[in-house]
Design a protein around this motif. Structure first.
Motif, PDB file in Angstrom:
ATOM      1  N   ALA A 160     -33.807 -45.710 107.246  1.00 43.45           N
ATOM      2  CA  ALA A 160     -32.779 -45.523 108.275  1.00 43.45           C
ATOM      3  C   ALA A 160     -32.778 -44.100 108.826  1.00 43.45           C
ATOM      4  CB  ALA A 160     -31.406 -45.870 107.705  1.00 43.45           C
ATOM      5  N   SER A 161     -33.061 -43.119 107.966  1.00 43.20           N
ATOM      6  CA  SER A 161     -33.056 -41.715 108.405  1.00 43.20           C
ATOM      7  C   SER A 161     -34.384 -41.292 109.032  1.00 43.20           C
ATOM      8  CB  SER A 161     -32.733 -40.793 107.227  1.00 43.20           C
ATOM      9  OG  SER A 161     -33.701 -40.918 106.200  1.00 43.20           O
ATOM     10  N   LEU A 162     -35.417 -42.138 108.911  1.00 46.23           N
ATOM     11  CA  LEU A 162     -36.722 -41.809 109.486  1.00 46.23           C
ATOM     12  C   LEU A 162     -36.657 -41.698 111.003  1.00 46.23           C
ATOM     13  CD1 LEU A 162     -39.688 -41.339 108.691  1.00 46.23           C
ATOM     14  CD2 LEU A 162     -40.080 -43.798 109.026  1.00 46.23           C
ATOM     15  N   GLU A 163     -35.796 -42.513 111.604  1.00 54.97           N
ATOM     16  CA  GLU A 163     -35.605 -42.460 113.064  1.00 54.97           C
ATOM     17  C   GLU A 163     -35.156 -41.066 113.500  1.00 54.97           C
ATOM     18  OE1 GLU A 163     -32.320 -43.844 116.305  1.00 54.97           O
ATOM     19  OE2 GLU A 163     -32.360 -44.856 114.353  1.00 54.97           O
ATOM     20  N   LEU A 164     -34.272 -40.445 112.702  1.00 61.33           N
ATOM     21  CA  LEU A 164     -33.793 -39.096 113.037  1.00 61.33           C
ATOM     22  C   LEU A 164     -34.914 -38.074 112.924  1.00 61.33           C
ATOM     23  CD1 LEU A 164     -30.814 -39.156 113.797  1.00 61.33           C
ATOM     24  CD2 LEU A 164     -31.211 -40.792 111.950  1.00 61.33           C
ATOM     25  N   PHE A 165     -35.780 -38.248 111.922  1.00 65.59           N
ATOM     26  CA  PHE A 165     -36.924 -37.339 111.759  1.00 65.59           C
ATOM     27  C   PHE A 165     -37.834 -37.395 112.979  1.00 65.59           C
ATOM     28  CE2 PHE A 165     -41.225 -36.302 110.387  1.00 65.59           C
ATOM     29  CZ  PHE A 165     -41.019 -35.109 109.694  1.00 65.59           C
ATOM     30  N   ILE A 166     -37.991 -38.577 113.547  1.00 64.13           N
ATOM     31  CA  ILE A 166     -38.866 -38.751 114.710  1.00 64.13           C
ATOM     32  C   ILE A 166     -38.246 -38.145 115.965  1.00 64.13           C
ATOM     33  CG2 ILE A 166     -39.921 -40.469 116.240  1.00 64.13           C
ATOM     34  CD1 ILE A 166     -40.130 -42.307 113.761  1.00 64.13           C
ATOM     35  N   HIS A 167     -36.947 -38.356 116.180  1.00 67.60           N
ATOM     36  CA  HIS A 167     -36.334 -38.035 117.467  1.00 67.60           C
ATOM     37  C   HIS A 167     -35.721 -36.636 117.561  1.00 67.60           C
ATOM     38  CE1 HIS A 167     -36.036 -42.616 118.165  1.00 67.60           C
ATOM     39  NE2 HIS A 167     -36.964 -42.132 118.951  1.00 67.60           N
ATOM     40  N   PHE A 168     -35.372 -36.017 116.436  1.00 65.67           N
ATOM     41  CA  PHE A 168     -34.792 -34.682 116.532  1.00 65.67           C
ATOM     42  C   PHE A 168     -35.869 -33.665 116.901  1.00 65.67           C
ATOM     43  CE2 PHE A 168     -30.769 -36.032 114.955  1.00 65.67           C
ATOM     44  CZ  PHE A 168     -29.892 -35.011 115.282  1.00 65.67           C
ATOM     45  N   THR A 169     -35.522 -32.777 117.831  1.00 70.73           N
ATOM     46  CA  THR A 169     -36.481 -31.779 118.298  1.00 70.73           C
ATOM     47  C   THR A 169     -35.750 -30.521 118.761  1.00 70.73           C
ATOM     48  OG1 THR A 169     -38.340 -31.417 119.814  1.00 70.73           O
ATOM     49  CG2 THR A 169     -36.472 -32.644 120.669  1.00 70.73           C
ATOM     50  N   VAL A 170     -36.475 -29.433 118.876  1.00 71.79           N
ATOM     51  CA  VAL A 170     -35.910 -28.159 119.339  1.00 71.79           C
ATOM     52  C   VAL A 170     -36.113 -28.051 120.842  1.00 71.79           C
ATOM     53  CG1 VAL A 170     -36.035 -25.640 119.180  1.00 71.79           C
ATOM     54  CG2 VAL A 170     -36.352 -27.042 117.128  1.00 71.79           C
ATOM     55  N   CYS A 180     -31.183 -27.722 118.287  1.00 72.98           N
ATOM     56  CA  CYS A 180     -31.822 -28.784 117.500  1.00 72.98           C
ATOM     57  C   CYS A 180     -31.018 -30.050 117.754  1.00 72.98           C
ATOM     58  CB  CYS A 180     -31.835 -28.402 116.014  1.00 72.98           C
ATOM     59  SG  CYS A 180     -32.463 -29.694 114.926  1.00 72.98           S
ATOM     60  N   LYS A 181     -31.577 -30.981 118.519  1.00 68.52           N
ATOM     61  CA  LYS A 181     -30.780 -32.113 118.975  1.00 68.52           C
ATOM     62  C   LYS A 181     -31.589 -33.392 118.981  1.00 68.52           C
ATOM     63  CE  LYS A 181     -29.876 -32.158 123.401  1.00 68.52           C
ATOM     64  NZ  LYS A 181     -29.412 -31.744 124.728  1.00 68.52           N
ATOM     65  N   ASP A 182     -30.868 -34.495 119.031  1.00 69.75           N
ATOM     66  CA  ASP A 182     -31.469 -35.820 119.108  1.00 69.75           C
ATOM     67  C   ASP A 182     -31.961 -36.045 120.532  1.00 69.75           C
ATOM     68  OD1 ASP A 182     -32.210 -38.436 118.938  1.00 69.75           O
ATOM     69  OD2 ASP A 182     -30.258 -39.209 118.340  1.00 69.75           O
ATOM     70  N   SER A 183     -33.264 -36.233 120.681  1.00 70.61           N
ATOM     71  CA  SER A 183     -33.846 -36.389 122.022  1.00 70.61           C
ATOM     72  C   SER A 183     -34.005 -37.848 122.427  1.00 70.61           C
ATOM     73  CB  SER A 183     -35.224 -35.707 122.067  1.00 70.61           C
ATOM     74  OG  SER A 183     -36.112 -36.311 121.136  1.00 70.61           O
ATOM     75  N   SER A 184     -33.534 -38.773 121.594  1.00 69.86           N
ATOM     76  CA  SER A 184     -33.683 -40.194 121.919  1.00 69.86           C
ATOM     77  C   SER A 184     -32.817 -40.554 123.123  1.00 69.86           C
ATOM     78  CB  SER A 184     -33.297 -41.061 120.711  1.00 69.86           C
ATOM     79  OG  SER A 184     -31.947 -40.855 120.357  1.00 69.86           O
TER      80      SER A 184
END
Length: 325
Positions: A160-170, A180-184
């Motif tokens: 479930a937290s893997l999605e956050l690892f993919i989408h969070f970016t600087v 540092c934010k969710d780019s989805s």
């Protein structure tokens, strides 16, 4: 031709409206309030969870089903807690830790969050089995059962937290600097929001209501005296969890569905306040374990008596005085 020009002007105007929202007030609030709050939660949570783990190691049998779940719950709280110093530095200025830590810190935050919810749900269901189906569950509630379920919880939380690892970016922001934010966007953003709301809020709440309704009926009908304190302890812990997390989830849904051109920043303030009420749960949790549980109170008393000899004499004197009375 004139019509097309007017349409373009309208589109640009709408874009400017959404871009004119000034986040300065919310940013100033975050900069002044959040860093000291995060540091306070971090210290209290580390000390509180550390005390719980130490007392369990010193006085408890760690291989019981309840204690295996409890250890995993404390670990999930600690995983969440260790992301707070990074958040404190971030809210005091900007994100200075790079892309990799942006992904790791935020995925660890949600890993601790999701696993804590699931372990609380699991503990509630385990109490339900122990009280309502005590004869059947006594044969099946073994250490291997708890270890297997704990491993499943960690795997679900990790996925479930893997999605956050993919989408969070600087990203660079003209006002806030490095963020540092969710780019989805689009479907991924909606999926992430409702995934959290349904699977990590509504589902645990349903389990919570059903299990405790059955437990209360069982305890009242059979007058099981020995189960009251354990049931009350877990009930208070789970109730505090939902009291802390419900406002945040509700505000999150309202904020997601609001008009993007609306520059009212009251929801932004509400999000920051409710999210930090939710974070407070992670330092309140071990305090409940330590001070509401009779067994933990006795363990703490024994620990203090071992370290402070005069306290042992005082407790002995108080106990003899009460017996004479």
């Amino acid at each position: 031709m004139d019509t097309s020009v007017d349409t373009t002007s309208t589109i640009n105007y709408e874009y400017l409206i959404s871009d004119l929202c000034d986040p300065t007030g919310v940013n100033d609030f975050s900069r002044q309030v959040l860093p000291p709050l995060y540091y306070m939660i971090f210290i209290v949570s580390v000390v509180g969870n550390g005390v719980v783990l130490f007392i369990m190691y010193k006085f408890e049998k760690l291989s019981t089903v309840t204690n295996i779940f409890l250890i995993n719950l404390v670990v999930s709280n600690v995983v969440f807690t260790f992301t707070l110093p990074f958040q404190a530095v971030y809210h005091s200025d900007e994100w200075i830790f790079g892309e990799a830590l942006c992904k790791l810190v935020n995925s660890a935050y949600y890993l601790g969050f999701y696993s804590s919810i699931l372990f609380l749900t699991l503990m509630t269901f385990d109490r339900y089995l122990a009280v309502v189906h005590c004869v059947v569950s006594s044969k099946r509630r073994r250490g291997c059962y708890a270890v297997l379920l704990s491993a499943i919880v960690w795997c679900i939380s990790l996925v479930a937290s893997l999605e956050l690892f993919i989408h969070f970016t600087v990203e660079e922001d003209q006002i806030s600097g490095l963020t540092c934010k969710d780019s989805s966007e689009g479907r991924w953003k909606v999926f992430g929001l409702y995934k959290q709301f349904v699977f990590f809020f509504i589902f645990p709440l349903a389990v919570f209501v059903y299990c405790y309704a059955r437990i209360i009926v069982r305890v009242i009908s059979t007058r099981i005296v020995g189960k009251h304190r354990t049931v009350r302890l877990v009930f208070v812990i789970v109730l505090m969890f939902f009291a802390c997390w419900s406002p945040y989830n509700i505000i999150l849904l309202i904020n997601e569905n609001k008009d993007k051109k609306d520059c009212d920043d009251s929801l932004d303030y509400a999000l920051r306040i409710t999210s930090n009420i939710a974070r407070l749960y992670f330092c309140i949790n071990p305090i409940f374990f330590t001070f509401l549980g009779k067994k933990f109170q006795n363990h703490v008393r024994r620990l203090l008596e071992d370290k402070v000899s005069c306290l042992k004499q005082y407790n002995s004197y108080s106990g003899s005085s009460r017996s004479l009375a």
